[in-house]
Design a protein around this motif. Structure first.
Motif, PDB file in Angstrom:
ATOM      1  N   ILE A 147      -7.350   1.943   5.975  1.00  0.00           N
ATOM      2  CA  ILE A 147      -7.363   0.623   5.354  1.00  0.00           C
ATOM      3  C   ILE A 147      -8.139  -0.372   6.212  1.00  0.00           C
ATOM      4  O   ILE A 147      -8.969  -1.140   5.719  1.00  0.00           O
ATOM      5  CB  ILE A 147      -5.920   0.131   5.109  1.00  0.00           C
ATOM      6  CG1 ILE A 147      -5.225   1.068   4.114  1.00  0.00           C
ATOM      7  CG2 ILE A 147      -5.910  -1.308   4.580  1.00  0.00           C
ATOM      8  CD1 ILE A 147      -3.735   0.825   3.969  1.00  0.00           C
TER       9      ILE A 147
ATOM     10  N   GLU B 292      -8.847   2.869  -3.428  1.00  0.00           N
ATOM     11  CA  GLU B 292      -7.823   1.898  -3.812  1.00  0.00           C
ATOM     12  C   GLU B 292      -8.055   0.563  -3.103  1.00  0.00           C
ATOM     13  O   GLU B 292      -7.973  -0.511  -3.712  1.00  0.00           O
ATOM     14  CB  GLU B 292      -6.431   2.441  -3.468  1.00  0.00           C
ATOM     15  CG  GLU B 292      -5.943   3.560  -4.360  1.00  0.00           C
ATOM     16  CD  GLU B 292      -5.278   3.038  -5.619  1.00  0.00           C
ATOM     17  OE1 GLU B 292      -6.014   2.518  -6.505  1.00  0.00           O
ATOM     18  OE2 GLU B 292      -4.051   3.134  -5.729  1.00  0.00           O
TER      19      GLU B 292
ATOM     20  N   ASP C 182      -3.270   6.293   7.773  1.00  0.00           N
ATOM     21  CA  ASP C 182      -3.380   5.430   6.589  1.00  0.00           C
ATOM     22  C   ASP C 182      -3.787   4.015   7.002  1.00  0.00           C
ATOM     23  O   ASP C 182      -4.651   3.393   6.379  1.00  0.00           O
ATOM     24  CB  ASP C 182      -2.039   5.372   5.840  1.00  0.00           C
ATOM     25  CG  ASP C 182      -1.569   6.737   5.390  1.00  0.00           C
ATOM     26  OD1 ASP C 182      -2.400   7.513   4.898  1.00  0.00           O
ATOM     27  OD2 ASP C 182      -0.366   7.023   5.533  1.00  0.00           O
TER      28      ASP C 182
ATOM     29  N   ALA D  70       0.215   2.699  -3.389  1.00  0.00           N
ATOM     30  CA  ALA D  70      -1.148   3.087  -3.771  1.00  0.00           C
ATOM     31  C   ALA D  70      -1.285   4.602  -3.865  1.00  0.00           C
ATOM     32  O   ALA D  70      -0.411   5.360  -3.430  1.00  0.00           O
ATOM     33  CB  ALA D  70      -2.144   2.524  -2.758  1.00  0.00           C
ATOM     34  N   ASP D  71      -2.394   5.032  -4.412  1.00  0.00           N
ATOM     35  CA  ASP D  71      -2.725   6.461  -4.505  1.00  0.00           C
ATOM     36  C   ASP D  71      -3.235   6.927  -3.148  1.00  0.00           C
ATOM     37  O   ASP D  71      -4.370   6.649  -2.768  1.00  0.00           O
ATOM     38  CB  ASP D  71      -3.783   6.670  -5.590  1.00  0.00           C
ATOM     39  CG  ASP D  71      -4.185   8.129  -5.739  1.00  0.00           C
ATOM     40  OD1 ASP D  71      -3.671   8.990  -4.986  1.00  0.00           O
ATOM     41  OD2 ASP D  71      -5.040   8.409  -6.607  1.00  0.00           O
ATOM     42  N   PHE D  72      -2.401   7.648  -2.402  1.00  0.00           N
ATOM     43  CA  PHE D  72      -2.770   8.064  -1.045  1.00  0.00           C
ATOM     44  C   PHE D  72      -3.930   9.045  -1.051  1.00  0.00           C
ATOM     45  O   PHE D  72      -4.635   9.179  -0.049  1.00  0.00           O
ATOM     46  CB  PHE D  72      -1.561   8.680  -0.338  1.00  0.00           C
ATOM     47  CG  PHE D  72      -0.629   7.663   0.261  1.00  0.00           C
ATOM     48  CD1 PHE D  72      -0.121   7.819   1.530  1.00  0.00           C
ATOM     49  CD2 PHE D  72      -0.256   6.534  -0.451  1.00  0.00           C
ATOM     50  CE1 PHE D  72       0.741   6.888   2.088  1.00  0.00           C
ATOM     51  CE2 PHE D  72       0.603   5.598   0.077  1.00  0.00           C
ATOM     52  CZ  PHE D  72       1.101   5.778   1.365  1.00  0.00           C
TER      53      PHE D  72
ATOM     54  N   MET E 276       0.796  -1.221   0.000  1.00  0.00           N
ATOM     55  CA  MET E 276       0.000   0.000   0.000  1.00  0.00           C
ATOM     56  C   MET E 276       0.832   1.276   0.000  1.00  0.00           C
ATOM     57  O   MET E 276       0.306   2.360  -0.205  1.00  0.00           O
ATOM     58  CB  MET E 276      -0.972  -0.036   1.171  1.00  0.00           C
ATOM     59  CG  MET E 276      -1.955  -1.214   1.111  1.00  0.00           C
ATOM     60  SD  MET E 276      -2.796  -1.364  -0.495  1.00  0.00           S
ATOM     61  CE  MET E 276      -3.876   0.070  -0.434  1.00  0.00           C
TER      62      MET E 276
ATOM     63  N   MET F  73       4.228   4.545   5.886  1.00  0.00           N
ATOM     64  CA  MET F  73       2.839   4.940   6.030  1.00  0.00           C
ATOM     65  C   MET F  73       2.556   5.351   7.469  1.00  0.00           C
ATOM     66  O   MET F  73       3.222   4.903   8.411  1.00  0.00           O
ATOM     67  CB  MET F  73       1.936   3.789   5.605  1.00  0.00           C
ATOM     68  CG  MET F  73       2.159   3.351   4.172  1.00  0.00           C
ATOM     69  SD  MET F  73       1.056   2.032   3.633  1.00  0.00           S
ATOM     70  CE  MET F  73      -0.490   2.933   3.476  1.00  0.00           C
TER      71      MET F  73
ATOM     72  N   LEU G 112      -7.106   6.610  -1.037  1.00  0.00           N
ATOM     73  CA  LEU G 112      -6.705   5.354  -0.403  1.00  0.00           C
ATOM     74  C   LEU G 112      -7.889   4.418  -0.197  1.00  0.00           C
ATOM     75  O   LEU G 112      -7.800   3.217  -0.456  1.00  0.00           O
ATOM     76  CB  LEU G 112      -6.008   5.646   0.926  1.00  0.00           C
ATOM     77  CG  LEU G 112      -5.322   4.467   1.608  1.00  0.00           C
ATOM     78  CD1 LEU G 112      -4.332   3.798   0.677  1.00  0.00           C
ATOM     79  CD2 LEU G 112      -4.616   4.932   2.877  1.00  0.00           C
ATOM     80  N   LYS G 113      -9.021   4.958   0.238  1.00  0.00           N
ATOM     81  CA  LYS G 113     -10.186   4.115   0.467  1.00  0.00           C
ATOM     82  C   LYS G 113     -10.649   3.464  -0.826  1.00  0.00           C
ATOM     83  O   LYS G 113     -10.951   2.252  -0.858  1.00  0.00           O
ATOM     84  CB  LYS G 113     -11.323   4.935   1.080  1.00  0.00           C
ATOM     85  CG  LYS G 113     -12.544   4.112   1.441  1.00  0.00           C
ATOM     86  CD  LYS G 113     -13.577   4.945   2.185  1.00  0.00           C
ATOM     87  CE  LYS G 113     -14.786   4.101   2.576  1.00  0.00           C
ATOM     88  NZ  LYS G 113     -15.787   4.893   3.339  1.00  0.00           N
TER      89      LYS G 113
END
Length: 227
Positions: free
Chosen positions: A56, A21, A52, A13-15, A10, A48, A18-19
């Motif tokens: 997740i 993603e 974050d 991932a696109d912060f 993660m 992270m 994030l949700k």
């Protein structure tokens, strides 16, 4: 039980989304979300944040693993256990009594893992193998992005594939894991693959297409016939 575990890293991932993603990766068939936590001391970079991790955890019921690249990880075990981590990895050389920390992780009902750095020999961690559920083998140097796969680590993976039969841990590889590495190591018995920019993020294909392709036994059979 899954034939292999595909574990999106993660950090890649696109912060900003994030949700979304997490939702997309779960729908695509991801098995475990891999979360890197760095303190800027054990490694010279930061990973992270807690926010974050919380996003997740609140978004998915899938397994979350936490890779603690920190000094004295024993100080972090309770916090991440209570926040909902399912697997907690530590670096054995990050504190004086790693075996105590592994027992602490298990006391919270979590799975315990150790991380083998590229420069760490099997002999340095072998006594800990009976205590762990997972061994995470780094095929790049920890704390730095954009690295190439270190081929000399392959010998350690082969050794651990032999040792895991006696000690009953699962083997996971992390670092510049490309599609060909997934197929090679899957055929030999590696269970988990941490997927970053080399195999999953920033590609022209969707997460659904990529994850489906990596899980496909047909792809595996084609690969094993040509190697």
């Amino acid at each position: 039980m899954a034939d292999i575990y595909l574990c999106p890293s993660m950090m890649c991932a696109d912060f900003g989304n994030l949700k979304d993603e997490v939702i997309s990766l779960e729908k695509a068939g991801a098995d475990i979300f891999h979360i890197d936590i760095m303190d800027g001391k054990y490694v010279p970079t930061l990973g992270m944040g807690l926010q974050d991790f919380k996003i997740i955890r609140e978004t998915t019921d899938l397994t979350l693993d936490v890779h603690l690249m920190v000094e004295k990880p024993s100080n972090y075990v309770q916090m991440f256990a209570e926040l909902g981590a399912d697997i907690i990895y530590i670096h054995p050389n990050s504190e004086n009594l790693p075996e105590s920390t592994l027992y602490k992780i298990k006391s919270y009902g979590k799975k315990a893992g150790i991380v083998l750095n590229p420069g760490t020999s099997i002999s340095e961690i072998q006594e800990l193998l009976p205590l762990v559920d997972y061994v995470l083998v780094m095929t790049v140097y920890v704390g730095f992005s954009g690295q190439k796969y270190l081929d000399f680590v392959d010998d350690k993976i082969h050794q651990l594939l032999t040792l895991k039969t006696d000690h009953h841990f699962e083997l996971v590889v992390d670092g510049a894991i490309t599609p060909d590495k997934i197929q090679k190591w899957r055929a030999l018995g590696v269970k988990g693959f941490v997927l970053g920019t080399s195999a999953l993020f920033g590609k022209n294909q969707s997460y659904d297409e990529l994850i489906s392709n990596y899980r496909s036994r047909q792809v595996l059979n084609l690969q094993t016939k040509t190697t």
